[in-house]
Motif scaffolding. Structure first.
Motif, mmCIF file in Angstrom:
data_model
loop_
_atom_site.group_PDB
_atom_site.id
_atom_site.type_symbol
_atom_site.label_atom_id
_atom_site.label_comp_id
_atom_site.label_asym_id
_atom_site.label_seq_id
_atom_site.Cartn_x
_atom_site.Cartn_y
_atom_site.Cartn_z
ATOM 1 N N LEU A 303 0.954 -1.124 -0.030
ATOM 2 C CA LEU A 303 0.071 -0.108 -0.068
ATOM 3 C C LEU A 303 0.852 1.290 -0.070
ATOM 4 O O LEU A 303 1.939 1.316 0.446
ATOM 5 N N ILE A 304 0.125 2.229 -0.744
ATOM 6 C CA ILE A 304 0.873 3.635 -0.291
ATOM 7 C C ILE A 304 0.833 3.885 0.936
ATOM 8 O O ILE A 304 -0.424 3.740 1.828
ATOM 9 N N TYR A 305 2.033 4.293 1.526
ATOM 10 C CA TYR A 305 1.665 4.730 3.129
ATOM 11 C C TYR A 305 0.817 5.522 3.424
ATOM 12 O O TYR A 305 -0.167 5.476 4.562
ATOM 13 N N ASN A 306 0.447 6.679 2.895
ATOM 14 C CA ASN A 306 -0.602 7.706 2.972
ATOM 15 C C ASN A 306 -1.916 6.911 3.313
ATOM 16 O O ASN A 306 -2.820 7.001 4.102
ATOM 17 N N ASP A 307 -2.214 5.940 2.191
ATOM 18 C CA ASP A 307 -3.484 5.008 2.089
ATOM 19 C C ASP A 307 -3.498 4.237 3.272
ATOM 20 O O ASP A 307 -4.727 3.887 3.914
ATOM 21 N N TYR A 308 -2.521 3.967 3.792
ATOM 22 C CA TYR A 308 -2.452 2.979 5.068
ATOM 23 C C TYR A 308 -2.735 3.818 6.207
ATOM 24 O O TYR A 308 -3.596 3.363 6.968
ATOM 25 N N GLN A 311 -6.391 4.298 6.191
ATOM 26 C CA GLN A 311 -7.283 3.207 6.634
ATOM 27 C C GLN A 311 -7.151 2.953 8.190
ATOM 28 O O GLN A 311 -8.071 2.397 8.893
ATOM 29 N N LYS A 312 -6.050 3.190 8.697
ATOM 30 C CA LYS A 312 -5.732 3.001 10.420
ATOM 31 C C LYS A 312 -6.541 4.043 11.166
ATOM 32 O O LYS A 312 -7.067 3.597 12.089
ATOM 33 N N ILE A 313 -6.620 5.241 10.591
ATOM 34 C CA ILE A 313 -7.275 6.120 11.363
ATOM 35 C C ILE A 313 -8.840 6.293 11.143
ATOM 36 O O ILE A 313 -9.404 7.167 11.562
ATOM 37 N N LYS A 314 -9.197 5.325 10.146
ATOM 38 C CA LYS A 314 -10.738 5.459 9.976
ATOM 39 C C LYS A 314 -11.402 5.186 11.175
ATOM 40 O O LYS A 314 -11.290 4.039 11.906
ATOM 41 N N GLY A 315 -12.470 5.938 11.624
ATOM 42 C CA GLY A 315 -13.090 5.786 12.830
ATOM 43 C C GLY A 315 -12.401 6.523 14.085
ATOM 44 O O GLY A 315 -12.932 6.298 15.025
ATOM 45 N N TRP A 316 -11.298 6.902 13.860
ATOM 46 C CA TRP A 316 -10.786 7.763 15.105
ATOM 47 C C TRP A 316 -10.747 9.238 14.393
ATOM 48 O O TRP A 316 -10.654 9.513 13.456
#
Length: 324
Positions: A303-308, A311-316
């Motif tokens: 994954l492109i790091y920015n896309d990662y 994804q990770k902070i989705k919901g935060w």
């Protein structure tokens, strides 16, 4: 290819996971590996840091070459900043980005998390408007500490690379080399009588590649291993090394991206200085071809790091990202 979430406990489901882990048994002090970097046998050091990364995902290093006086100065100027009147701290307050000063209420009586967050390197991404001008020595001390921190990080990444049969510069280059991003977060946790109830930082793994943390003498950092939370023992002048999501993904799961959290203290002030090291936002990160094959197929998507990050902070909410 298996779903990313099957291997990486860092998605938007983490708030639920944090609640589950909050009541998990506390197992006492942890015998987290301690690696003495003054040892002259490099093969031994390679073995030790790789073993710690595979079994724990967290370890402490001593005799690491960062002058003790410089570490003390970093702690002094950090505390001096937080001791300033609120109006002076607000001069470097956040204004939309993650960088800057923020004061956040955690619950309970007079229970606040205060933190200062800003980029350290490379020079092209530094915005000095978020660096305190008071105390006057803050910039000089922090820039000198950054030089030592970068040297130590690259040394550890080199040993980790060699331990997996890769060229010494492999991990450093795969997070961008000189363009890899270093970010400092100074966490300030005043004492609270509700320390048994308040988690200063929810259970999480770090988004980036690796983090190097300097604590003060007040314990609070905990690592999750063998189904229990373990307190890290404080070692004077030690630096805590924490393996993040990207090293876990690059090694196809061989290194652990350790779950960790932090607690406040009833009587004493707790401060920590983690430096987060991450790839450039536009870099592709995934299992390295040299570490995968027919018998060990990739477990994670590249994954492109920015896309990662997205994804990770989705919901935060951005200001509610876990810290320690």
């Amino acid at each position: 290819m298996e779903d990313e979430r099957d291997h990486d406990t860092t998605s938007s489901s983490l708030p639920f996971l944090s609640k589950q882990l909050a009541g998990t048994t506390l197992g006492g002090s942890a015998d987290v590996p301690v690696v003495d970097l003054s040892v002259s046998d490099e093969d031994f050091l390679v073995h030790e840091v790789v073993k710690a990364s595979e079994e724990w995902g967290i370890f402490q290093v001593v005799n690491h070459g960062i002058p003790e006086e410089l570490m003390r100065q970093l702690q002094v100027v950090g505390k001096q900043f937080f001791d300033l009147p609120e109006a002076e701290k607000e001069i470097v307050a956040k204004d939309g980005d993650f960088e800057g000063y923020k004061r956040k209420y955690l619950g309970g009586i007079n229970n606040w998390d205060q933190h200062l967050f800003h980029r350290l390197s490379p020079p092209s991404i530094i915005n000095y408007k978020y660096w305190p001008k008071n105390p006057p020595q803050y910039r000089e001390v922090t820039e000198e500490y950054t030089k030592h921190m970068k040297r130590l990080t690259e040394k550890i990444l080199g040993w980790l690379s060699e331990g997996l049969g890769l060229p010494r510069e492999a991990f450093t280059q795969n997070i961008g080399g000189e363009t890899a991003e270093y970010v400092l977060r100074v966490n300030f946790y005043p004492p609270t009588q509700d320390s048994e109830l308040v988690i200063g930082a929810a259970a999480h793994s770090d988004m980036g590649a690796i983090a190097l943390l300097l604590p003060n003498e007040v314990p609070g950092l905990q690592a999750f291993k063998d189904e229990q939370w373990l307190d890290l023992n404080y070692i004077n002048s030690a630096v805590v090394v924490i393996i993040g999501d990207q090293l876990m993904r690059m090694t196809n799961g061989r290194f652990k991206n350790v779950l960790h959290r932090a607690k406040t203290d009833k009587e004493r002030l707790r401060i920590s200085w983690p430096v987060f090291v991450a790839p450039r936002a536009d870099m592709s990160v995934g299992p390295l071809p040299e570490l995968t094959g027919d018998e060990n197929p990739p477990k994670f998507k590249t994954l492109i790091y920015n896309d990662y990050i997205d994804q990770k902070i989705k919901g935060w909410a951005l200001e509610d990202l876990p810290v320690y």
